[in-house]
Design a protein around this motif. Sequence first.
Motif, PDB file in Angstrom:
ATOM      1  N   LYS A  63      26.764 -65.427 -18.015  1.00 48.12           N
ATOM      2  CA  LYS A  63      28.090 -65.891 -17.602  1.00 48.12           C
ATOM      3  C   LYS A  63      28.566 -65.132 -16.358  1.00 48.12           C
ATOM      4  N   ILE A  64      28.301 -63.810 -16.315  1.00 50.09           N
ATOM      5  CA  ILE A  64      28.685 -63.013 -15.146  1.00 50.09           C
ATOM      6  C   ILE A  64      27.934 -63.485 -13.898  1.00 50.09           C
ATOM      7  N   PHE A  65      26.643 -63.761 -14.077  1.00 50.75           N
ATOM      8  CA  PHE A  65      25.834 -64.232 -12.942  1.00 50.75           C
ATOM      9  C   PHE A  65      26.382 -65.560 -12.409  1.00 50.75           C
ATOM     10  N   THR A  66      26.700 -66.460 -13.330  1.00 55.50           N
ATOM     11  CA  THR A  66      27.249 -67.756 -12.923  1.00 55.50           C
ATOM     12  C   THR A  66      28.586 -67.582 -12.207  1.00 55.50           C
ATOM     13  N   ALA A  67      29.420 -66.698 -12.727  1.00 52.07           N
ATOM     14  CA  ALA A  67      30.719 -66.451 -12.102  1.00 52.07           C
ATOM     15  C   ALA A  67      30.560 -65.862 -10.707  1.00 52.07           C
ATOM     16  N   GLU A  68      29.595 -64.971 -10.536  1.00 49.94           N
ATOM     17  CA  GLU A  68      29.359 -64.370  -9.214  1.00 49.94           C
ATOM     18  C   GLU A  68      28.883 -65.421  -8.213  1.00 49.94           C
ATOM     19  N   LEU A 125      31.852 -67.435  -7.213  1.00 46.03           N
ATOM     20  CA  LEU A 125      32.701 -66.655  -6.323  1.00 46.03           C
ATOM     21  C   LEU A 125      32.155 -66.665  -4.890  1.00 46.03           C
ATOM     22  N   THR A 126      30.847 -66.508  -4.762  1.00 50.13           N
ATOM     23  CA  THR A 126      30.214 -66.523  -3.434  1.00 50.13           C
ATOM     24  C   THR A 126      30.411 -67.868  -2.752  1.00 50.13           C
ATOM     25  N   VAL A 127      30.220 -68.951  -3.499  1.00 51.48           N
ATOM     26  CA  VAL A 127      30.390 -70.298  -2.942  1.00 51.48           C
ATOM     27  C   VAL A 127      31.830 -70.508  -2.500  1.00 51.48           C
ATOM     28  N   ALA A 128      32.772 -70.044  -3.317  1.00 52.99           N
ATOM     29  CA  ALA A 128      34.186 -70.212  -2.991  1.00 52.99           C
ATOM     30  C   ALA A 128      34.540 -69.454  -1.711  1.00 52.99           C
ATOM     31  N   ARG A 129      34.022 -68.263  -1.561  1.00 55.78           N
ATOM     32  CA  ARG A 129      34.285 -67.491  -0.346  1.00 55.78           C
ATOM     33  C   ARG A 129      33.702 -68.185   0.883  1.00 55.78           C
ATOM     34  N   ARG A 130      32.534 -68.729   0.756  1.00 58.13           N
ATOM     35  CA  ARG A 130      31.881 -69.425   1.865  1.00 58.13           C
ATOM     36  C   ARG A 130      32.667 -70.661   2.254  1.00 58.13           C
ATOM     37  N   ASP A 131      33.115 -71.441   1.270  1.00 57.92           N
ATOM     38  CA  ASP A 131      33.906 -72.648   1.557  1.00 57.92           C
ATOM     39  C   ASP A 131      35.226 -72.291   2.229  1.00 57.92           C
ATOM     40  N   LEU A 132      35.788 -71.174   1.778  1.00 60.61           N
ATOM     41  CA  LEU A 132      37.039 -70.739   2.377  1.00 60.61           C
ATOM     42  C   LEU A 132      36.852 -70.369   3.845  1.00 60.61           C
ATOM     43  N   ALA A 133      35.755 -69.727   4.157  1.00 63.00           N
ATOM     44  CA  ALA A 133      35.484 -69.314   5.541  1.00 63.00           C
ATOM     45  C   ALA A 133      35.243 -70.523   6.437  1.00 63.00           C
TER      46      ALA A 133
END
Length: 318
Positions: free
Chosen positions: A284-289, A292-300
């Motif tokens: 679950k932690i791996f999936t959440a990480e 999180l990475t995808v969300a940061r990339r989309d935000l950028a």
Amino acid sequence: MVTEKFTWKIENFSKLDSEECSDIFHIGGHSWALFIYPTGNDTDYLSFSLFFVERDLPDDWCIFANFNLALINQVNGKRTITKGFAHTFNARDYEWHWPDFIPLVELRNSTSGFIVNDTCILEAEMAVVKPEHVTQADQVVCKPTLPKQLSMSSDGELADFLSFGKIEKTFIPLLKQVCLLHPSLIDCQQKRSRRFKEWAFTALGQVLHFLKSRKVKDMDADACGHLQLLWEELQTFNFDLTWLQPHIQSALSMKGYIEKAVHLKTMKENLATLEMETKSLKEKIFTAEVDLTVARRDLAKGGLEEKDLDAELAYGGP
């Protein structure tokens, strides 16, 4: 509840061996026998045993008895010694023993009045209570909740054993084996009565059969309790059991081993559960990480021009 009496007049008392058995007597619809140990039973006292001598009864049978045994003073009746007890007899506990009824020195004193003309007189008075009248406390003893595997598991068929009497056929090969290794088992019973020998070797056979037919995994609290009772009963027959005692102690110690083994098994199961939960949490932690990475990339990549959110909206006028 009716009280009945049995009188045992023992003649030629001074010529008795280490033990003497009375005739079987019947009280309360059941059969009993007394054993007297005129030279003591490993003590300096006159000793007695009362045996319930019926065996063809259900596993959960029980009989509650009030019993008084009197050693008659033939010179002065007021000095007669009477001792009593109340006991529940059942399939695991069919005897009662008095190890110290009267000091042998007092018994043999020619002026004491207990032995006159080399004759001793005993009176047994008993009241037997039917099972349905036994108190609730006694019923706990009457019907022990033993698991099925603790039954003797022998077929009950009897056969002759070395002219000593009738012994359960299942026990005989085991008895022959240990008697060859330990001849004193036979020697110490040579002067005993036939009935006593049957009981003695039956008791030994029960213990041997128990040890032969049980596995380590069977030795829970109930099994250990059952073996302890069989062992205590066997010790009353004055065998030299030093060779058997270490095996009994080892078997009884299995209760502690089983408890530790069960605890260890529980710990292992708990550990396996925790490892599975840890693995699930890590996934679950791996999936959440990753999320999180995808969300940061989309935000950028959004390229959103910042605006004053408090500014007025225009409509093209002055």
